[in-house]
Design a protein around this motif. Structure first.
Motif, PDB file in Angstrom:
ATOM      1  N   VAL A 228      37.838  36.992  42.048  1.00 21.95           N
ATOM      2  CA  VAL A 228      39.203  37.084  42.572  1.00 21.95           C
ATOM      3  C   VAL A 228      40.227  37.261  41.449  1.00 21.95           C
ATOM      4  O   VAL A 228      41.223  37.949  41.615  1.00 21.95           O
ATOM      5  CB  VAL A 228      39.565  35.865  43.456  1.00 21.95           C
ATOM      6  CG1 VAL A 228      38.871  35.946  44.793  1.00 21.95           C
ATOM      7  CG2 VAL A 228      39.275  34.562  42.763  1.00 21.95           C
ATOM      8  N   ALA A 229      39.957  36.643  40.295  1.00 24.03           N
ATOM      9  CA  ALA A 229      40.915  36.761  39.187  1.00 24.03           C
ATOM     10  C   ALA A 229      40.960  38.204  38.682  1.00 24.03           C
ATOM     11  O   ALA A 229      42.042  38.744  38.420  1.00 24.03           O
ATOM     12  CB  ALA A 229      40.547  35.801  38.062  1.00 24.03           C
ATOM     13  N   GLU A 230      39.783  38.855  38.561  1.00 23.63           N
ATOM     14  CA  GLU A 230      39.732  40.260  38.120  1.00 23.63           C
ATOM     15  C   GLU A 230      40.514  41.138  39.101  1.00 23.63           C
ATOM     16  O   GLU A 230      41.224  42.057  38.717  1.00 23.63           O
ATOM     17  CB  GLU A 230      38.284  40.759  38.033  1.00 23.63           C
ATOM     18  CG  GLU A 230      37.493  40.177  36.853  1.00 23.63           C
ATOM     19  CD  GLU A 230      36.971  38.781  37.121  1.00 23.63           C
ATOM     20  OE1 GLU A 230      37.265  38.205  38.200  1.00 23.63           O
ATOM     21  OE2 GLU A 230      36.283  38.232  36.243  1.00 23.63           O
ATOM     22  N   LEU A 231      40.356  40.820  40.376  1.00 22.03           N
ATOM     23  CA  LEU A 231      41.051  41.582  41.425  1.00 22.03           C
ATOM     24  C   LEU A 231      42.572  41.516  41.228  1.00 22.03           C
ATOM     25  O   LEU A 231      43.279  42.532  41.304  1.00 22.03           O
ATOM     26  CB  LEU A 231      40.684  40.977  42.782  1.00 22.03           C
ATOM     27  CG  LEU A 231      40.634  41.926  43.953  1.00 22.03           C
ATOM     28  CD1 LEU A 231      39.314  42.688  43.954  1.00 22.03           C
ATOM     29  CD2 LEU A 231      40.774  41.140  45.270  1.00 22.03           C
ATOM     30  N   VAL A 232      43.063  40.305  40.984  1.00 27.06           N
ATOM     31  CA  VAL A 232      44.507  40.121  40.767  1.00 27.06           C
ATOM     32  C   VAL A 232      44.943  40.861  39.505  1.00 27.06           C
ATOM     33  O   VAL A 232      45.991  41.509  39.476  1.00 27.06           O
ATOM     34  CB  VAL A 232      44.858  38.616  40.698  1.00 27.06           C
ATOM     35  CG1 VAL A 232      46.265  38.404  40.160  1.00 27.06           C
ATOM     36  CG2 VAL A 232      44.705  37.994  42.082  1.00 27.06           C
ATOM     37  N   GLN A 233      44.119  40.778  38.467  1.00 25.90           N
ATOM     38  CA  GLN A 233      44.447  41.491  37.220  1.00 25.90           C
ATOM     39  C   GLN A 233      44.561  42.990  37.473  1.00 25.90           C
ATOM     40  O   GLN A 233      45.489  43.652  37.001  1.00 25.90           O
ATOM     41  CB  GLN A 233      43.382  41.203  36.134  1.00 25.90           C
ATOM     42  CG  GLN A 233      43.346  39.752  35.648  1.00 25.90           C
ATOM     43  CD  GLN A 233      44.550  39.369  34.787  1.00 25.90           C
ATOM     44  OE1 GLN A 233      45.363  40.213  34.413  1.00 25.90           O
ATOM     45  NE2 GLN A 233      44.700  38.085  34.500  1.00 25.90           N
ATOM     46  N   GLN A 234      43.610  43.542  38.260  1.00 22.30           N
ATOM     47  CA  GLN A 234      43.632  44.986  38.555  1.00 22.30           C
ATOM     48  C   GLN A 234      44.850  45.363  39.401  1.00 22.30           C
ATOM     49  O   GLN A 234      45.529  46.348  39.133  1.00 22.30           O
ATOM     50  CB  GLN A 234      42.372  45.379  39.331  1.00 22.30           C
ATOM     51  CG  GLN A 234      41.155  45.607  38.457  1.00 22.30           C
ATOM     52  CD  GLN A 234      39.864  45.612  39.281  1.00 22.30           C
ATOM     53  OE1 GLN A 234      39.901  45.852  40.488  1.00 22.30           O
ATOM     54  NE2 GLN A 234      38.761  45.328  38.627  1.00 22.30           N
ATOM     55  N   ASP A 235      45.107  44.568  40.453  1.00 21.08           N
ATOM     56  CA  ASP A 235      46.147  44.942  41.416  1.00 21.08           C
ATOM     57  C   ASP A 235      47.560  44.764  40.881  1.00 21.08           C
ATOM     58  O   ASP A 235      48.470  45.493  41.290  1.00 21.08           O
ATOM     59  CB  ASP A 235      46.007  44.104  42.699  1.00 21.08           C
ATOM     60  CG  ASP A 235      44.853  44.584  43.558  1.00 21.08           C
ATOM     61  OD1 ASP A 235      44.137  45.511  43.106  1.00 21.08           O
ATOM     62  OD2 ASP A 235      44.653  44.047  44.655  1.00 21.08           O
ATOM     63  N   THR A 236      47.761  43.781  40.025  1.00 21.74           N
ATOM     64  CA  THR A 236      49.135  43.444  39.621  1.00 21.74           C
ATOM     65  C   THR A 236      49.359  43.527  38.115  1.00 21.74           C
ATOM     66  O   THR A 236      50.488  43.379  37.658  1.00 21.74           O
ATOM     67  CB  THR A 236      49.487  41.995  40.048  1.00 21.74           C
ATOM     68  OG1 THR A 236      48.690  41.085  39.279  1.00 21.74           O
ATOM     69  CG2 THR A 236      49.225  41.767  41.536  1.00 21.74           C
ATOM     70  N   GLY A 237      48.291  43.690  37.357  1.00 22.09           N
ATOM     71  CA  GLY A 237      48.412  43.597  35.898  1.00 22.09           C
ATOM     72  C   GLY A 237      48.413  42.149  35.429  1.00 22.09           C
ATOM     73  O   GLY A 237      48.657  41.869  34.256  1.00 22.09           O
ATOM     74  N   GLY A 238      48.140  41.234  36.348  1.00 26.39           N
ATOM     75  CA  GLY A 238      48.148  39.801  36.024  1.00 26.39           C
ATOM     76  C   GLY A 238      49.457  39.161  36.445  1.00 26.39           C
ATOM     77  O   GLY A 238      50.521  39.778  36.358  1.00 26.39           O
ATOM     78  N   ALA A 239      49.353  37.937  36.932  1.00 26.81           N
ATOM     79  CA  ALA A 239      50.563  37.236  37.381  1.00 26.81           C
ATOM     80  C   ALA A 239      51.357  36.742  36.174  1.00 26.81           C
ATOM     81  O   ALA A 239      50.798  36.408  35.138  1.00 26.81           O
ATOM     82  CB  ALA A 239      50.180  36.059  38.271  1.00 26.81           C
ATOM     83  N   HIS A 240      52.676  36.705  36.332  1.00 29.81           N
ATOM     84  CA  HIS A 240      53.541  36.190  35.262  1.00 29.81           C
ATOM     85  C   HIS A 240      53.532  34.672  35.234  1.00 29.81           C
ATOM     86  O   HIS A 240      53.806  34.049  34.207  1.00 29.81           O
ATOM     87  CB  HIS A 240      54.973  36.687  35.468  1.00 29.81           C
ATOM     88  CG  HIS A 240      55.094  38.177  35.443  1.00 29.81           C
ATOM     89  ND1 HIS A 240      54.790  38.965  36.533  1.00 29.81           N
ATOM     90  CD2 HIS A 240      55.465  39.021  34.442  1.00 29.81           C
ATOM     91  CE1 HIS A 240      54.986  40.247  36.215  1.00 29.81           C
ATOM     92  NE2 HIS A 240      55.396  40.303  34.955  1.00 29.81           N
ATOM     93  N   ALA A 241      53.248  34.077  36.391  1.00 27.30           N
ATOM     94  CA  ALA A 241      53.245  32.605  36.465  1.00 27.30           C
ATOM     95  C   ALA A 241      52.343  32.165  37.607  1.00 27.30           C
ATOM     96  O   ALA A 241      52.025  32.957  38.503  1.00 27.30           O
ATOM     97  CB  ALA A 241      54.672  32.084  36.686  1.00 27.30           C
ATOM     98  N   ALA A 242      51.934  30.918  37.548  1.00 33.81           N
ATOM     99  CA  ALA A 242      51.141  30.340  38.638  1.00 33.81           C
ATOM    100  C   ALA A 242      51.613  28.914  38.878  1.00 33.81           C
ATOM    101  O   ALA A 242      51.965  28.192  37.938  1.00 33.81           O
ATOM    102  CB  ALA A 242      49.652  30.345  38.278  1.00 33.81           C
ATOM    103  N   LEU A 243      51.643  28.548  40.161  1.00 34.07           N
ATOM    104  CA  LEU A 243      51.999  27.182  40.553  1.00 34.07           C
ATOM    105  C   LEU A 243      50.781  26.624  41.279  1.00 34.07           C
ATOM    106  O   LEU A 243      50.396  27.140  42.326  1.00 34.07           O
ATOM    107  CB  LEU A 243      53.210  27.226  41.490  1.00 34.07           C
ATOM    108  CG  LEU A 243      53.792  25.893  41.944  1.00 34.07           C
ATOM    109  CD1 LEU A 243      54.490  25.212  40.767  1.00 34.07           C
ATOM    110  CD2 LEU A 243      54.802  26.107  43.073  1.00 34.07           C
ATOM    111  N   VAL A 244      50.145  25.599  40.697  1.00 36.99           N
ATOM    112  CA  VAL A 244      48.921  25.062  41.294  1.00 36.99           C
ATOM    113  C   VAL A 244      49.254  23.785  42.049  1.00 36.99           C
ATOM    114  O   VAL A 244      49.565  22.757  41.442  1.00 36.99           O
ATOM    115  CB  VAL A 244      47.845  24.788  40.222  1.00 36.99           C
ATOM    116  CG1 VAL A 244      46.556  24.300  40.879  1.00 36.99           C
ATOM    117  CG2 VAL A 244      47.578  26.050  39.408  1.00 36.99           C
TER     118      VAL A 244
END
Ligand code: ZN
Length: 338
Positions: A228-244
């Protein structure tokens, strides 16, 4: 105030950690100087209340106590030296009951870090009762137009989510991961949208992802799927921030792997025990990992303003005070949507 001097109220009391709360008849507390007596209209139930009642923290509150720190009610009596509030006004009583006002944190606008703070529903009796005494300097006015059953969770879950997003230092237009779409997460998605962020929602339950989509998340990711992380990297270029907000230990590593270089991961959820920190990506991608606790009084005014303008809603169940133990069980077992 004399009418309250010999009055009684119903309250849900923690008599022993990990035991059901006891509904008791107690004297109505009377407000001292710089305090007001509030008749409770709505009181949010938060996982923090369950942790307090279960004695889950390294520092335990003193029993007996009344939990509840998302309290909305009407002022019915004033203590001495109260000039800024009047009987009949609707107020919110938040987590932060009082701070010292003198330490380096209080003086630098970071009062939630004050080591001498008192918290509502922990060191000071909270809102699982018909009446609560509140500190004039820390209550907030609630507009008449704001539904008290929305305002109550905004005082806790909404404020924590909003503050966490501010701490992420994300900018409008940037991608923000919200991991864990529970009480905090589903509100966080809405604040993130209202603040101009693009939201990637992550959870392991499809109904929660559907809720996130309804709240405005653009990408909804089932964390049980592979890569799922690779998917996010491909689709968005990676998130600028994350709130867990999730308290599953895996959620942290997944959120971290979704970040682009220079990104910030803000931790709100507290998994039991420690979570390993993947040092290599933190160093090479210059990531920031930080915690966030509740917001300040100034943050609270902002958080309430979003709700008053109709930009934030909560999915909620309304229950009677006598049903407090059922509500706690539902939270303990994750049977709550929103
Ligand atoms: Zn202080």
């Amino acid at each position: 105030m004399s009418e309250y001097r010999h009055a009684h109220m119903k309250a849900a009391v923690v008599r022993a950690f990990g035991r059901p709360l006891v509904i008791e008849e107690l004297p109505v507390p009377l407000p001292g100087p710089r305090q007001v007596l509030v008749r409770v209209v709505a009181s949010g139930v938060c996982h923090t209340d369950v942790h307090a009642a279960d004695g889950d923290w390294p520092t335990l509150p003193r029993v007996p106590f009344i939990p509840g720190h998302e309290v909305v009610g009407d002022i019915v009596a004033l203590g001495d030296d109260v000039e800024e509030l009047a009987i009949g006004e609707r107020v919110g009583v938040p987590w932060l009951y009082a701070t010292c006002g003198q330490c380096e944190y209080c003086r630098s606008g970071r009062e939630t870090l004050c080591p001498l703070q008192l918290d509502t529903g922990v060191q000071v009796n909270g809102g699982f009762a018909e009446y609560v005494v509140a500190n004039v300097s820390y209550v907030v006015r609630i507009p008449e137009t704001l539904d008290p059953f929305l305002a109550a969770p905004v005082l806790g879950a909404g404020l924590a989510s909003y503050k966490g997003l501010k701490e992420s230092e994300a900018q409008p237009g940037q991608w923000v991961v919200v991991s864990g779409i529970g009480g905090l997460g589903h509100v966080a998605v809405q604040y993130a949208r209202a603040m101009g962020f693009r939201v990637i929602a992550v959870d392991v339950q499809l109904p929660k992802l559907a809720l996130a989509a309804a709240c405005g998340a653009e990408l909804c990711i089932d964390a049980r799927e592979p890569n799922v992380a690779e998917l996010v990297q491909q689709d968005t270029g990676g998130a600028h921030a994350a709130l867990v907000t999730a308290d599953a230990p895996e959620a942290f590593a997944t959120a971290l792997a979704m970040l682009r270089s220079g990104g910030t991961c803000v931790l709100l959820g507290m998994p039991p025990g420690d979570v390993p920190l993947p040092v290599y990506p933190v160093v090479t991608k210059r990531l920031t990992v930080r915690g966030s606790i509740e917001g300040t009084r100034a943050d609270l005014v902002e958080a309430l303003d979003f709700a008053t303008r109709g930009l934030v809603h909560v999915t909620r169940d309304v229950r009677r005070l006598e049903e407090i133990n059922e509500a706690f069980d539902a939270i303990r077992h994750g049977r709550v949507q929103g």
